[in-house]
Design an enzyme around this catalytic site. Structure first.
Site: not given
Lengths: 610, 349
Positions: A99, A130, A212
């Site tokens: 992402h 992910d 992230s």
């Protein structure tokens, strides 16, 4: 602690110690000094604790200093988003989240703590997990994170995250957050998308938007996970002490798949389970075309273990499977009535072939971009003013040539260029291991079949191949429609398998139709091998190769995806003329067919006809 | 004589030496234990503490209402203390760290501290001591154990967070529409321990001693900030004792009943009907000019205590009133717009 131990000592201190007569006694001085020293240490806990704390602090600083150089900040080239990442190989392969790269496209900028910005290119994608692999360009000596083992973590261990929260690293210096391991083997349901965090690490080290893709390190500064998600809710999108990292052990299983430029799917058993009133995990539904079904697992069976992990809840079932890429094989232990069975099961993909790419293209699993990353129950800001797409699209700078030459788009791949590289490297190694090409020649093998009387004669060439067992002869003529003749009976197609093997030995992947580097998966014996998948003339052959020597160690011939393949393991390689030939072949099909072929004589004839 | 003396002395020396050697060995062993515990004691301590914290599942599950929270074992016989909330309204299940599930009975609750006591049928349950008496001062390193976000299910252990004590304060009652329930002494922590589902979790020191119970989510109506707090162990201990004694008096009421007790009709009160069990003691209506009206009770007041004894439910209030002679004054503690107000009531003009 020191205090408690100390107070325990004091009341029982013997008055004898202070008797001058005793103190004069020479031999007693040493234990006495020891005792006094011991008490001295114990009685001054402040100094001691302070020093310990200082020592711990300086160790921590040194460790963080060591960990920082391999961490990166990822920026989209239009400056519209980004995240974090970590370099795992000196030639620049790095991990981040799917992402994070999704809004970036195939080309991105990565900054390192050394203050430099590098071009980076997308390599591989694991959208369900992910995870994305990217490659930084421009150096062969990138600092690399030391890899740890997430399985050795314990709840309460110290850990720390390094990343680029809120994209603060405008000076390219990442932020460090310190915490404890809050939970292990957590399962986080897909949050409105197909992103699933299985078997992940939970930490209270601050994980904020922008962290992230960044690294989670253990207390020794070893990479144990990739941070990617947090439980937010109610309070807006900032850390509330609940972050999740994808375990490095899971990523390791996907690593070569990703490095091969693929879009990798996750594994499923082909069965769903539920936990019953007695707390057992039982099969609720099973697909008849799954390998699990072919291995004998049925509705109502109790799943005991998957890959040697005990399964006591549905979450544990999902955790145990969620860490594997599609195509992996795991031992499954299950119980029916009172008998326990053990099978070696091939895991299918969660998605049908092509489905994952379709979903990606349609944006169905497109996660929220980093600034809007969401989680179950998270209030999303849906009332943002939506401008026409074109008005919002900032211009991206043109992709530089050095990056462009490493990009090759192809359906089913994140970046086919890397797949081709892998194919070439492997075939070069394999060709060297084979020696002289047997192309245009004929291979004659006479094999003893262990435990059976008639020997097996094998004759292989590009046009016509055959197997003769005693009086029984099977002929494979590539001019006809040979793929339905899966001879000898029960083998799943040993003859066509060997025919294609010989073709591969002669001409390599170029002669095998549509070829793809698959990644590393275990073979029938559980050994991890590089795998090339070849689709030709409606059938599929998977070649298994040694990861270092690149020699062929086995193959699987699939006449249909729903039937057990013919598996052949090659062993005992010897030179025949100047070509390397296996002298022991193990042929397996399903649970019933298994033959050991020991080559008695092998000849390579110049004429392809016989 | 001299000879004998020196022999005795030698014997004494020998004994002393033996004693000292033994002490030294113990000292070294303790020191090494200490060092080991400093080096890797935390995960071990946590592994020993996690079984004392359980997941609680009950009603809820509608939009924004989590159907789970946390509970802390306080006795080996299955007593758990947790936060009083709607989760306990029906079908309460306690799930231990190893996945064992138990139907739980709600023994009672303390309305002011919003603490409830659960009981499951188990023996040998690892548990905390509520009266460990560990002093809590700002700067003390702490750990929080809770099932925040319902992350842990089945045989998964609850989550652990670390932090330090920021302050020990008295939380004033909040006013306004978003006022939350908790007021009273609180341990404030720098870690974000107040999360959905965390209520009923444990705050411990780094040795695993119980310091407090994580309370229900509490936000400031003015700043919107969330309070990361725990109800101190001493208050929890006291509340548990009150709940237990409340139950005890309940079962002993038979003989002491006055012949002419207080009734709702005499007071001029209408309570919210018992639509669900348990129904909180809300006042539905106050008859104008009645003793209740004169005392200053109003509709929508929630009765928390009768003469200082917790009154958790509508039924409990009726039982408590039945114990009061109609000639005597008594005190109702009510909650009105987030404030606790003691109100003296008398049936006589």
């Amino acid at each position: 602690m020191a205090n408690r131990y100390n107070s325990g000592m004091t009341p029982s201190r013997p008055s004898l110690c202070w008797n001058p007569a005793t103190c004069r006694v020479g031999p007693l001085c040493f234990p006495l000094i020891g005792l006094l020293a011991g008490m001295l240490v114990a009685q001054s806990p402040d100094l001691d604790d302070l020093e310990k704390a200082r020592l711990a602090e300086s160790r921590r600083i040194a460790m963080i200093d060591q960990a920082i150089p391999a961490t990166i900040s990822v920026f989209s080239t239009d400056g519209q988003g980004g995240g974090s990442g970590v370099v795992i190989s000196p030639d620049g392969f790095a991990l981040t989240n799917y992402h994070v790269v999704q809004p970036c496209g195939i080309h991105m900028h990565c900054s390192m703590p050394d203050g430099r910005i590098y071009d980076a290119v997308l390599v591989g994608l694991d959208p369900v997990g992910d995870v994305a692999m990217i490659k930084l360009l421009g150096r062969e000596d990138f600092p690399v994170a030391a890899e740890g083992d997430a399985e050795t973590l314990r709840v309460g261990d110290w850990c720390f995250a390094i990343g680029n929260p809120f994209l603060l690293a405008t000076n390219f210096q990442p932020s460090v957050s310190w915490g404890v391991v809050s939970g292990l083997h957590r399962y986080q349901y897909p949050s409105g998308t197909l992103l699933e965090y299985a078997d992940c690490i939970q930490t209270d080290a601050a994980i904020n938007p922008g962290n992230s893709g960044g690294a989670l390190f253990d207390s020794a500064g070893r990479l144990v996970g990739v941070n990617g998600r947090g439980s937010f809710e109610k309070r807006g999108r900032v850390n509330v002490g609940v972050g999740y990292a994808i375990s490095i052990n899971q990523i390791r299983l996907f690593r070569e798949h990703l490095a091969g430029g693929r879009i990798v799917d996750h594994a499923t058993l082909g069965a769903t389970v539920r936990s019953d009133h007695a707390g057992r995990v039982v099969v609720r539904n099973i697909l008849p075309e799954s390998d699990a079904w072919r291995r004998g697992i049925r509705y109502g069976d109790e799943i005991l273990k998957i890959a040697d992990r005990r399964i006591a809840s549905v979450n544990e079932f999902k955790n145990a499977l969620g860490i594997y890429p599609a195509g992996w094989r795991v031992p499954v232990e299950y119980r029916r009535e009172e008998s326990t069975q053990r099978s070696y099961v091939r895991l299918a993909g969660v998605h049908a072939p092509g489905e994952l790419e379709d979903l990606l293209r349609r944006g169905a699993i497109a996660p929220e971009p980093e600034e809007k990353e969401g989680k179950d129950g998270n209030e999303r800001n849906d009332n943002e003013d939506k401008l026409p797409e074109s008005a919002l699209l900032p211009t991206r700078p043109p992709i530089p040539d050095t990056v462009q030459q490493m990009i090759q788009e192809r359906a089913g791949y994140a970046n086919y260029w890397f797949n081709r590289q892998r194919q070439e490297t492997i075939w070069q190694g394999c060709r060297a291991a084979i020696g002289a090409s047997p192309a245009g020649k004929r291979l004659q093998l006479i094999c003893e079949v262990e435990g059976e009387n008639p020997e097996m004669q094998v004759s292989l060439s590009a046009g016509k191949s055959g197997i003769r067992i005693g009086e029984k002869a099977h002929v494979f003529d590539s001019a006809g429609d040979p793929w339905l003749q899966l001879e000898p009976a029960g083998s799943g197609g040993l003859l066509p398998a060997l025919h294609l093997w010989f073709r591969f030995l002669g001409k390599g992947p170029a002669s095998m139709g549509d070829v793809s580097y698959f990644g590393v998966i275990p073979d029938a014996e559980g050994e991890l091998r590089d795998v090339l998948v070849c689709n030709t003339e409606g059938v599929q052959v998977r070649f298994f190769l040694d990861r270092d020597a690149h020699c062929l160690t086995g193959l699987e011939f699939w006449s249909s995806p729903d039937k057990d393949p013919c598996e052949v393991l090659f062993d005992d390689h010897r030179m025949v003329d100047s070509t390397s030939m296996p002298h022991r072949l193990t042929v397996i099909c399903g649970d019933l067919y298994r033959e050991e072929l020991v080559v008695q004589s092998a000849e390579i004839l110049d004429s392809p006809d016989n | 004589m001299i000879h004998g003396n020196s022999e005795r002395q030698r014997e004494k020396r020998y004994l002393v030496a033996k004693f000292l050697a033994a002490r030294l060995a113990v000292t070294c062993w303790l020191a090494s234990r200490f060092i080991i515990s400093v080096a890797n004691g935390q995960p071990t301590m946590i592994e020993e503490t996690l079984p004392k914290v359980a997941k609680v599942f009950g009603s809820g599950g509608l939009h924004r209402l989590e159907s789970w929270q946390t509970a802390v074992a306080t006795s080996g016989e299955g007593m758990f203390v947790t936060a009083w909330s709607y989760v306990l309204d029906a079908g309460v299940t306690v799930v231990l760290h190893d996945g064992r599930r138990f139907e739980a009975q709600v023994l009672g609750h303390h309305p002011r501290l919003e603490i409830a006591l659960l009981k499951i049928d188990i023996i040998g349950q690892p548990h905390f001591r509520l009266d460990s008496g560990t002093s809590v001062t700002p700067g003390l390193p702490v750990l929080a154990f809770s099932n925040l976000y319902g992350v842990a299910t089945g045989n998964e252990a609850v989550s652990v967070q670390h932090g330090i004590v920021s302050a020990t304060i008295d939380v004033a009652t909040q006013r306004g529409p978003r006022a939350s329930g908790y007021s009273g002494p609180a341990v404030i922590v720098d870690a974000i321990i107040s999360n959905p589902g965390a209520a009923g979790g444990a705050l411990t020191d780094r040795q695993g001693n119980f310091l407090g119970l994580i309370g229900r989510e509490s936000t400031s109506s003015r700043s919107g900030l969330w309070l990361n707090y725990a109800i101190p162990a001493a208050q929890v201990d006291q509340a548990v004792k009150e709940i237990l004694s409340g139950r005890a008096s309940e079962s002993l009421t038979g003989g002491a009943r006055p012949s002419e007790p207080v009734t709702l009709e005499l007071l001029g009160l209408l309570m919210v009907p018992a639509v669900a069990s348990p129904t909180p003691p809300w006042i539905e209506q106050v008859i104008a000019g009645s003793p209740a009206d004169r005392a200053g009770l109003r509709s929508d007041d929630l009765i928390l205590e009768v003469n200082g004894t917790p009154s958790a439910t509508r039924e409990r209030v009726l039982e408590q009133l039945a114990m009061i002679d109609r000639d005597r004054k008594f005190t109702l503690t009510i909650k009105r717009e987030g404030e606790f107000i003691p109100i003296e009531v008398s049936l006589n003009r």
